[in-house]
Design an enzyme around this catalytic site. Structure first.
Site, PDB file in Angstrom:
ATOM      1  N   GLY A 148      40.251  57.200  81.643  1.00 46.57           N
ATOM      2  CA  GLY A 148      40.539  57.508  83.029  1.00 46.57           C
ATOM      3  C   GLY A 148      41.709  56.661  83.502  1.00 46.57           C
ATOM      4  O   GLY A 148      41.860  55.504  83.079  1.00 46.57           O
ATOM      5  N   CYS A 149      42.550  57.205  84.362  1.00 45.48           N
ATOM      6  CA  CYS A 149      43.738  56.458  84.797  1.00 45.48           C
ATOM      7  C   CYS A 149      43.354  55.227  85.603  1.00 45.48           C
ATOM      8  O   CYS A 149      43.951  54.152  85.443  1.00 45.48           O
ATOM      9  CB  CYS A 149      44.706  57.357  85.558  1.00 45.48           C
ATOM     10  SG  CYS A 149      43.962  58.317  86.900  1.00 45.48           S
TER      11      CYS A 149
END
Length: 342
Positions: A148-149
């Protein structure tokens, strides 16, 4: 010899970012692009900024002949990815940009994503795609799960500190600002310009954000014990970028020295001189991460600020970095684009 590449979900932001990056790669050739709702369309019509490139038209996934593909990037929605990937050839290398294979424990996946995992055997096979911490495993992997960013940003700031034992593990707070492109390209009322502009807001407050599953998993791995961080994300009216302000208890000089030593040989992660703080402007459109450390006025408290571009280092750039390792290429190939400023 060129590596033959397919991008599944090429009509979304991360798919387009993959095309932009791979266009500069000397040994990758895009042979297939999928976009279920836009099948039959030219990429130039979907993304006019890619008009200068000679690209195949978008097709449905079941129209792709994977026997002619060396590696597939899956830039598909969560839950869709696991169903699609489970049907792909078993000798095909895959980098998945969705959340479907990030969590190793099926029970944790169900807890955070609200439904049972449909490909648990493949889930066991997947390697977590934070390149700087899993480089050797990624080289040997067939399936890599992109992070996930938000989770990547927090981990770049914290993982070396947790691993080295230089901060209090029970007093970690992450205040994170994320640009709107992280929410994807689908039409959503709360992302309309009139709804989003001229303000920003907190969301998933109180520990409900799904990326907490990654923090729990990865921080416990390096600490050897459960670590629960306080995490509040905010949506800001910007197109790209994530800025995480992390509050920890420790010695600022030791924190800075630990991060500097950990990342001294990392091309894409730059620790700023003590006391300087980074801006998302300075990494926009690039695969770089900037990290700053500041001593708080309260003795024993430290502020760590980390920034990255959510579409590049937080997603598609990270995916290409991993693909380079999987295909035996130099890790930085196609990724040395300078940030766009201003």
């Amino acid at each position: 010899m060129d590596h033959r590449i397919a991008i599944l979900g090429a009509s979304g932001y991360t798919g387009a970012e993959l095309v932009r990056l791979i266009a500069t790669h000397p040994r990758m050739n895009i042979v297939a692009l999928s976009g279920e709702r836009k099948a039959g369309m030219a990429m130039a019509d979907v993304f006019p900024h890619l008009r200068h490139l000679d690209l195949p038209d978008l097709v449905k996934i079941d129209e792709i002949d994977f026997s002619g593909v060396d590696l597939a990037f899956c830039a598909l929605p969560h839950a869709t990815s696991q169903a699609v990937i489970s049907k792909l050839p078993t000798d095909l290398k895959i980098v998945d940009l969705s959340a479907d294979f990030r969590l190793r424990d099926p029970a944790e996946y169900e807890k955070w994503y609200g439904k049972p995992h449909a490909a648990t055997e493949m889930q066991k096979e997947a390697v977590y795609g934070l390149t700087e911490f899993y480089r050797d495993d990624i080289r040997k992997a067939r399936l890599v799960a992109g992070t996930g960013c938000n989770a990547a940003t927090g981990q770049y700031a914290l993982t070396p500190l947790i691993e080295a034992g230089v901060i209090d593990l029970d007093e970690i707070a992450i205040d994170l600002k994320a640009a709107v492109s992280g929410a994807g390209r689908a039409l959503k009322e709360n992302l309309l310009h009139s709804e989003l502009s001229e303000g920003y807001h907190a969301y998933a407050v109180g520990g409900t954000h799904r990326h907490l599953g990654e923090f729990d998993q990865e921080f416990a791995r390096v600490a050897g014990r459960p670590v629960q961080v306080q995490f509040t994300p905010h949506l800001i009216p910007a197109n790209r970028g994530i800025l995480a302000t992390v509050y920890v208890r420790g010695d600022a000089a030791i924190v800075h020295r630990t991060l500097s030593a950990k990342y001294a040989k990392e091309t894409f992660i730059q620790v700023l001189p003590m006391g300087q703080v980074p801006s998302t402007h300075h990494v926009r459109g690039s695969n770089f991460v900037h990290i700053g450390v500041v001593a708080d006025r309260i003795p024993g408290r430290v502020i760590v600020v980390a920034v990255l571009d959510n579409l590049t280092k937080g997603s598609s750039g990270q995916a290409l970095q991993n693909a380079n390792l999987m295909l035996g290429e130099v890790e930085e190939t196609g990724l040395m684009l300078a940030p766009v400023f201003p």
